[in-house]
Write a protein that holds these residues in place. Structure first.
Motif, PDB file in Angstrom:
ATOM      1  N   GLN A 199    -148.661  13.867  60.708  1.00  0.00           N
ATOM      2  CA  GLN A 199    -148.793  13.066  59.493  1.00  0.00           C
ATOM      3  C   GLN A 199    -147.615  13.312  58.551  1.00  0.00           C
ATOM      4  O   GLN A 199    -147.075  12.366  57.959  1.00  0.00           O
ATOM      5  N   LYS A 200    -147.220  14.565  58.416  1.00  0.00           N
ATOM      6  CA  LYS A 200    -146.079  14.890  57.548  1.00  0.00           C
ATOM      7  C   LYS A 200    -144.806  14.221  58.051  1.00  0.00           C
ATOM      8  O   LYS A 200    -144.021  13.671  57.257  1.00  0.00           O
ATOM      9  N   LEU A 201    -144.572  14.222  59.359  1.00  0.00           N
ATOM     10  CA  LEU A 201    -143.382  13.580  59.909  1.00  0.00           C
ATOM     11  C   LEU A 201    -143.388  12.074  59.628  1.00  0.00           C
ATOM     12  O   LEU A 201    -142.353  11.491  59.290  1.00  0.00           O
ATOM     13  N   VAL A 202    -144.548  11.457  59.773  1.00  0.00           N
ATOM     14  CA  VAL A 202    -144.644  10.018  59.513  1.00  0.00           C
ATOM     15  C   VAL A 202    -144.438   9.727  58.033  1.00  0.00           C
ATOM     16  O   VAL A 202    -143.738   8.769  57.659  1.00  0.00           O
ATOM     17  N   LEU A 203    -145.022  10.540  57.176  1.00  0.00           N
ATOM     18  CA  LEU A 203    -144.833  10.359  55.731  1.00  0.00           C
ATOM     19  C   LEU A 203    -143.361  10.502  55.355  1.00  0.00           C
ATOM     20  O   LEU A 203    -142.848   9.742  54.521  1.00  0.00           O
ATOM     21  N   ASN A 204    -142.671  11.471  55.960  1.00  0.00           N
ATOM     22  CA  ASN A 204    -141.229  11.610  55.726  1.00  0.00           C
ATOM     23  C   ASN A 204    -140.516  10.304  56.049  1.00  0.00           C
ATOM     24  O   ASN A 204    -139.629   9.853  55.313  1.00  0.00           O
ATOM     25  N   MET A 205    -140.887   9.708  57.184  1.00  0.00           N
ATOM     26  CA  MET A 205    -140.258   8.464  57.607  1.00  0.00           C
ATOM     27  C   MET A 205    -140.544   7.335  56.622  1.00  0.00           C
ATOM     28  O   MET A 205    -139.635   6.568  56.250  1.00  0.00           O
ATOM     29  N   ILE A 206    -141.798   7.217  56.210  1.00  0.00           N
ATOM     30  CA  ILE A 206    -142.188   6.118  55.327  1.00  0.00           C
ATOM     31  C   ILE A 206    -141.439   6.187  54.002  1.00  0.00           C
ATOM     32  O   ILE A 206    -140.795   5.214  53.577  1.00  0.00           O
ATOM     33  N   SER A 207    -141.501   7.326  53.323  1.00  0.00           N
ATOM     34  CA  SER A 207    -140.885   7.426  52.003  1.00  0.00           C
ATOM     35  C   SER A 207    -139.365   7.393  52.088  1.00  0.00           C
ATOM     36  O   SER A 207    -138.702   6.712  51.290  1.00  0.00           O
ATOM     37  N   THR A 208    -138.789   8.088  53.061  1.00  0.00           N
ATOM     38  CA  THR A 208    -137.327   8.147  53.146  1.00  0.00           C
ATOM     39  C   THR A 208    -136.730   6.801  53.518  1.00  0.00           C
ATOM     40  O   THR A 208    -135.782   6.321  52.871  1.00  0.00           O
ATOM     41  N   ALA A 209    -137.268   6.159  54.555  1.00  0.00           N
ATOM     42  CA  ALA A 209    -136.743   4.850  54.956  1.00  0.00           C
ATOM     43  C   ALA A 209    -136.911   3.827  53.842  1.00  0.00           C
ATOM     44  O   ALA A 209    -136.013   3.014  53.569  1.00  0.00           O
ATOM     45  N   THR A 210    -138.058   3.880  53.170  1.00  0.00           N
ATOM     46  CA  THR A 210    -138.299   2.946  52.070  1.00  0.00           C
ATOM     47  C   THR A 210    -137.291   3.140  50.947  1.00  0.00           C
ATOM     48  O   THR A 210    -136.699   2.178  50.453  1.00  0.00           O
ATOM     49  N   MET A 211    -137.080   4.379  50.540  1.00  0.00           N
ATOM     50  CA  MET A 211    -136.171   4.645  49.426  1.00  0.00           C
ATOM     51  C   MET A 211    -134.727   4.300  49.782  1.00  0.00           C
ATOM     52  O   MET A 211    -133.967   3.815  48.933  1.00  0.00           O
ATOM     53  N   ILE A 212    -134.348   4.523  51.021  1.00  0.00           N
ATOM     54  CA  ILE A 212    -132.999   4.127  51.445  1.00  0.00           C
ATOM     55  C   ILE A 212    -132.826   2.620  51.325  1.00  0.00           C
ATOM     56  O   ILE A 212    -131.813   2.126  50.815  1.00  0.00           O
ATOM     57  N   LYS A 213    -133.830   1.864  51.763  1.00  0.00           N
ATOM     58  CA  LYS A 213    -133.751   0.402  51.712  1.00  0.00           C
ATOM     59  C   LYS A 213    -133.904  -0.134  50.289  1.00  0.00           C
ATOM     60  O   LYS A 213    -133.588  -1.292  50.014  1.00  0.00           O
ATOM     61  N   LEU A 214    -134.367   0.717  49.373  1.00  0.00           N
ATOM     62  CA  LEU A 214    -134.423   0.353  47.954  1.00  0.00           C
ATOM     63  C   LEU A 214    -133.160   0.808  47.228  1.00  0.00           C
ATOM     64  O   LEU A 214    -133.105   0.826  45.995  1.00  0.00           O
ATOM     65  N   ASP A 215    -132.138   1.207  48.006  1.00  0.00           N
ATOM     66  CA  ASP A 215    -130.830   1.603  47.470  1.00  0.00           C
ATOM     67  C   ASP A 215    -130.870   2.880  46.647  1.00  0.00           C
ATOM     68  O   ASP A 215    -130.074   3.048  45.705  1.00  0.00           O
ATOM     69  N   LYS A 216    -131.760   3.797  47.016  1.00  0.00           N
ATOM     70  CA  LYS A 216    -131.853   5.070  46.313  1.00  0.00           C
ATOM     71  C   LYS A 216    -130.991   6.156  46.961  1.00  0.00           C
ATOM     72  O   LYS A 216    -131.000   7.300  46.507  1.00  0.00           O
ATOM     73  N   VAL A 217    -130.256   5.774  48.001  1.00  0.00           N
ATOM     74  CA  VAL A 217    -129.347   6.699  48.685  1.00  0.00           C
ATOM     75  C   VAL A 217    -128.003   6.000  48.835  1.00  0.00           C
ATOM     76  O   VAL A 217    -127.950   4.806  49.129  1.00  0.00           O
ATOM     77  N   LYS A 218    -126.909   6.734  48.610  1.00  0.00           N
ATOM     78  CA  LYS A 218    -125.560   6.184  48.810  1.00  0.00           C
ATOM     79  C   LYS A 218    -124.877   6.967  49.916  1.00  0.00           C
ATOM     80  O   LYS A 218    -124.727   8.182  49.800  1.00  0.00           O
ATOM     81  N   GLY A 219    -124.475   6.288  50.971  1.00  0.00           N
ATOM     82  CA  GLY A 219    -123.925   7.001  52.124  1.00  0.00           C
ATOM     83  C   GLY A 219    -125.049   7.775  52.789  1.00  0.00           C
ATOM     84  O   GLY A 219    -125.909   7.212  53.446  1.00  0.00           O
ATOM     85  N   ASN A 220    -125.046   9.065  52.581  1.00  0.00           N
ATOM     86  CA  ASN A 220    -126.179   9.892  53.017  1.00  0.00           C
ATOM     87  C   ASN A 220    -126.617  10.841  51.916  1.00  0.00           C
ATOM     88  O   ASN A 220    -127.261  11.858  52.169  1.00  0.00           O
ATOM     89  N   LYS A 221    -126.279  10.495  50.675  1.00  0.00           N
ATOM     90  CA  LYS A 221    -126.509  11.402  49.547  1.00  0.00           C
ATOM     91  C   LYS A 221    -127.598  10.890  48.606  1.00  0.00           C
ATOM     92  O   LYS A 221    -127.744   9.686  48.385  1.00  0.00           O
ATOM     93  N   MET A 222    -128.336  11.848  48.016  1.00  0.00           N
ATOM     94  CA  MET A 222    -129.402  11.546  47.056  1.00  0.00           C
ATOM     95  C   MET A 222    -128.794  11.371  45.662  1.00  0.00           C
ATOM     96  O   MET A 222    -128.932  12.228  44.788  1.00  0.00           O
ATOM     97  N   VAL A 223    -128.132  10.232  45.452  1.00  0.00           N
ATOM     98  CA  VAL A 223    -127.384  10.049  44.213  1.00  0.00           C
ATOM     99  C   VAL A 223    -128.273   9.823  42.989  1.00  0.00           C
ATOM    100  O   VAL A 223    -127.794   9.866  41.856  1.00  0.00           O
ATOM    101  N   ASP A 224    -129.545   9.580  43.205  1.00  0.00           N
ATOM    102  CA  ASP A 224    -130.465   9.373  42.086  1.00  0.00           C
ATOM    103  C   ASP A 224    -131.398  10.561  41.857  1.00  0.00           C
ATOM    104  O   ASP A 224    -132.334  10.474  41.064  1.00  0.00           O
ATOM    105  N   MET A 225    -131.148  11.673  42.552  1.00  0.00           N
ATOM    106  CA  MET A 225    -132.033  12.837  42.423  1.00  0.00           C
ATOM    107  C   MET A 225    -132.047  13.347  40.989  1.00  0.00           C
ATOM    108  O   MET A 225    -131.087  13.189  40.229  1.00  0.00           O
ATOM    109  N   GLN A 226    -133.167  13.948  40.606  1.00  0.00           N
ATOM    110  CA  GLN A 226    -133.290  14.554  39.288  1.00  0.00           C
ATOM    111  C   GLN A 226    -132.596  15.906  39.292  1.00  0.00           C
ATOM    112  O   GLN A 226    -132.799  16.719  40.197  1.00  0.00           O
ATOM    113  N   LEU A 227    -131.792  16.154  38.281  1.00  0.00           N
ATOM    114  CA  LEU A 227    -131.041  17.411  38.189  1.00  0.00           C
ATOM    115  C   LEU A 227    -131.904  18.454  37.481  1.00  0.00           C
ATOM    116  O   LEU A 227    -131.641  18.843  36.348  1.00  0.00           O
TER     117      LEU A 227
END
Length: 272
Positions: free
Chosen positions: A199-227
């Motif tokens: 379940q954890k592996l699938v959840l990783n896929m769901i949230s990560t793939a979704t956020m990438i397609k929502l342009d929350k990642v640039k290249g391979n970097k978390m450019v919108d992460m909270q500092l």
């Protein structure tokens, strides 16, 4: 076809108490190796659900995870990590658990058996047809989750699920079921183990793939992460230094000015 819970079948191992620690670890690890293969087999189902999630979030919808026990906790974990990782608001991905916040740390007796509370918990967030609700239940039989998804279906809300039994009641009522069949647990019925890992592996896929397609990642970097700590600030500075081919010190100054990696890159590129 008779529904059989493979997650509840007898372990492939017996007399666990007689094993050495090394034997226990080797055997647990042997069982765990089946999990990523089972997830791989479910990729077509995972993809179908993610496409729906992306579509709804792009028009302002939200993603809900709803579960009980370990499954509920895993959903809350994934939801809670989206804001710091991707810089999204806390109300974009929401995790709900039978028994409420108390159940995150302590089991709440019979909370998962309610056939009304799941829908009530969703209604408290004004769930709508813009949203997607994913039920998480290793067994695929949790009343709290099944009833919540049935109500979602009745109200035109897209439903999906993550379960570890084939053709479970939960799968049958989900519009986009994900079935990751991991087989019997090392300790019979302890679905926090292989099923929880799946379940954890699938959840990783769901949230990560979704956020990438929502342009929350640039290249391979978390450019919108909270500092939110020194480690992440340092990571952000290094991202900027590499992306913009500038010194660590200049990158640090940029980040201090704009407080966000993406904003710093954009403003630097525009000469601000």
């Amino acid at each position: 076809m008779t529904f059989i819970k493979t997650t509840e079948q007898d372990s492939n191992y017996n007399h666990l108490e007689k094993m050495t620690v090394n034997e226990l670890l080797v055997n647990i690890n042997n069982e765990d190796t089946a999990v990523p293969i089972a997830v791989k087999n479910a990729i077509p189902q995972i993809e179908s659900l993610i496409e729906q999630v992306i579509s709804k979030l792009k028009i302002g919808g939200r993603l809900f995870y709803i579960g009980a026990g370990t499954s509920g906790r895993l959903g809350i974990l994934d939801a809670s990590e989206c804001p710091p990782t991707f810089g999204v608001t806390h109300d974009l991905v929401i995790g709900l658990i039978a028994g409420g916040d108390t159940a995150i740390r302590k089991a709440v007796e019979f909370a998962e058996d309610s056939t009304t509370q799941g829908w009530e918990d969703l209604k408290a967030y004004n769930v709508s047809t813009n949203d997607v609700v994913i039920g998480i239940a290793a067994s695929g039989t949790t009343p709290y989750v099944i009833a919540a998804l049935e109500n979602c279906n009745d109200n035109g809300i897209i439903t999906g699920c993550i379960t570890c039994n084939k053709k479970s009641p939960l799968s049958q009522i989900s519009q986009y079921p994900i079935e990751v069949i991991v087989g019997p647990e090392f300790v019979t019925g302890s679905s926090r183990m292989k099923a929880g890992t799946a379940q954890k592996l699938v959840l990783n896929m769901i949230s990560t793939a979704t956020m990438i397609k929502l342009d929350k990642v640039k290249g391979n970097k978390m450019v919108d992460m909270q500092l939110s700590n020194n480690k992440l600030v340092d990571r952000g500075i290094k991202m900027l230094a590499k992306e913009l081919s500038i010194s660590y010190e200049d990158a640090q100054s940029l980040l201090e000015k704009y407080k966000n990696v993406r904003a710093a890159i954009q403003n630097y590129n525009y000469g601000y």
